[in-house]
Design a protein around this motif. Structure first.
Motif, short mmCIF file in Angstrom:
data_model
loop_
_atom_site.label_atom_id
_atom_site.label_comp_id
_atom_site.label_asym_id
_atom_site.label_seq_id
_atom_site.Cartn_x
_atom_site.Cartn_y
_atom_site.Cartn_z
N GLN A 101 0.87 -1.18 -0.05
CA GLN A 101 0.08 0.15 -0.09
C GLN A 101 0.83 1.29 -0.03
O GLN A 101 0.70 2.23 -0.70
N GLN A 102 2.08 1.06 0.76
CA GLN A 102 2.85 2.65 0.91
C GLN A 102 3.63 2.54 -0.45
O GLN A 102 3.50 3.78 -1.09
N SER A 103 3.74 1.55 -1.22
CA SER A 103 4.44 1.63 -2.61
C SER A 103 3.39 2.26 -3.49
O SER A 103 3.76 3.19 -4.44
N LEU A 104 2.08 1.88 -3.31
CA LEU A 104 1.26 2.23 -4.25
C LEU A 104 0.99 3.75 -4.18
O LEU A 104 0.62 4.55 -4.93
N THR A 105 0.98 4.10 -2.98
CA THR A 105 0.71 5.55 -2.51
C THR A 105 1.99 6.43 -3.03
O THR A 105 1.64 7.29 -3.75
N GLU A 106 3.08 6.13 -2.95
CA GLU A 106 4.00 6.64 -3.41
C GLU A 106 4.19 6.81 -5.17
O GLU A 106 4.53 7.56 -5.76
N ALA A 107 3.62 5.46 -5.75
CA ALA A 107 3.66 5.78 -7.24
C ALA A 107 2.51 6.62 -7.64
O ALA A 107 2.56 7.05 -8.77
N LEU A 108 1.23 6.62 -6.93
CA LEU A 108 0.18 7.61 -7.52
C LEU A 108 0.41 9.02 -7.10
O LEU A 108 -0.18 9.94 -7.35
N GLN A 109 1.25 9.38 -6.02
CA GLN A 109 1.41 10.53 -5.44
C GLN A 109 1.73 11.67 -6.66
O GLN A 109 1.20 12.84 -6.74
N PRO A 110 2.80 11.39 -7.60
CA PRO A 110 3.22 12.24 -8.58
C PRO A 110 1.92 12.68 -9.36
O PRO A 110 2.05 13.89 -10.32
N LEU A 111 1.08 11.81 -9.46
CA LEU A 111 -0.07 11.86 -10.59
C LEU A 111 -1.06 12.47 -9.72
O LEU A 111 -2.20 12.98 -10.29
N LYS A 149 1.72 3.00 -13.42
CA LYS A 149 2.39 3.11 -12.33
C LYS A 149 2.11 1.95 -11.14
O LYS A 149 2.94 1.50 -10.49
N VAL A 150 1.05 1.66 -11.07
CA VAL A 150 0.42 0.86 -10.18
C VAL A 150 1.05 -0.74 -10.45
O VAL A 150 1.37 -1.45 -9.68
N LEU A 151 0.70 -0.88 -11.86
CA LEU A 151 1.30 -2.34 -12.16
C LEU A 151 2.93 -2.41 -11.97
O LEU A 151 3.58 -3.46 -11.78
N ALA A 152 3.79 -1.23 -12.09
CA ALA A 152 5.17 -1.30 -12.15
C ALA A 152 5.52 -1.47 -10.52
O ALA A 152 6.34 -2.16 -10.24
N ALA A 153 4.80 -0.77 -9.52
CA ALA A 153 4.96 -0.81 -8.21
C ALA A 153 4.51 -2.39 -7.92
O ALA A 153 5.27 -2.88 -7.04
N ASP A 154 3.40 -2.93 -8.47
CA ASP A 154 3.23 -4.41 -8.03
C ASP A 154 4.41 -5.38 -8.55
O ASP A 154 4.63 -6.23 -7.85
N GLU A 155 4.82 -5.14 -9.46
CA GLU A 155 6.03 -5.99 -10.22
C GLU A 155 7.05 -5.90 -9.25
O GLU A 155 8.03 -6.69 -8.97
#
Length: 164
Positions: free
Chosen positions: A39-49, A130-136
């Motif tokens: 969840q932390q990684s996803l939050t960080e990935a989406l923040q710039p957007l 971005k989310v799929l990259a963070a998942d990967e």
């Protein structure tokens, strides 16, 4: 084998209360910690957007459904497991940002349908990348076989909680 925080917690319990069966922590503790880190990684990935994960969820649910007449807000709320009031607040914010539009439901004058705007569709697509990259990145330590085994095992855990 390297020890993680769950191993250290189990060791601590063994030292202070050796008769306590803490074996559920082997899985449950790790699931909770993994969910937190992901969840932390996803939050960080989406923040710039400029998106939160709940915003991402609404935008990509609309994109995935691809209903040309739009989606009912109640269906969106059920999909997100939130109240219709919380969804209304979320939709208002996304509408103010120009990412969605609410239009009257042609079949029911009292209801509305929700559609992505072109800007919302483009942002949803970028966000999914971005989310799929963070998942990967999160799953990178696992081999393809380990991923499949983990997915199958988690499905077994999840199915009893899924609606029929």
């Amino acid at each position: 084998m390297q020890k993680d925080s769950v191993d250290r917690m189990i060791d601590a319990w063994a030292g202070t209360q050796p008769d306590l069966d803490v074996s559920p922590l082997e899985v449950a503790g790790r699931l909770l910690l993994c969910a937190h880190h992901l969840q932390q990684s996803l939050t960080e990935a989406l923040q710039p957007l400029g998106l939160t994960f709940p915003d991402f969820d609404v935008l990509n649910t609309l994109r995935r459904r691809a209903d040309p007449t739009g989606t009912n807000p109640t269906d969106l709320a059920e999909s997100a497991l939130i109240t219709t009031g919380a969804m209304t607040t979320r939709l208002h914010r996304l509408e103010q940002a120009g990412l969605i539009r609410r239009v009257p439901d042609p079949a029911d004058g009292r209801a509305v349908r929700v559609n992505l705007t072109p800007r919302g569709r483009a942002l949803a697509k970028r966000a999914l990348t971005k989310v799929l990259a963070a998942d990967e990145a999160f799953l990178n330590p696992l081999t393809p076989t380990q991923r499949q085994t983990t997915a199958t095992t988690l499905r077994h855990l999840l199915l009893p909680f899924e609606p029929e």
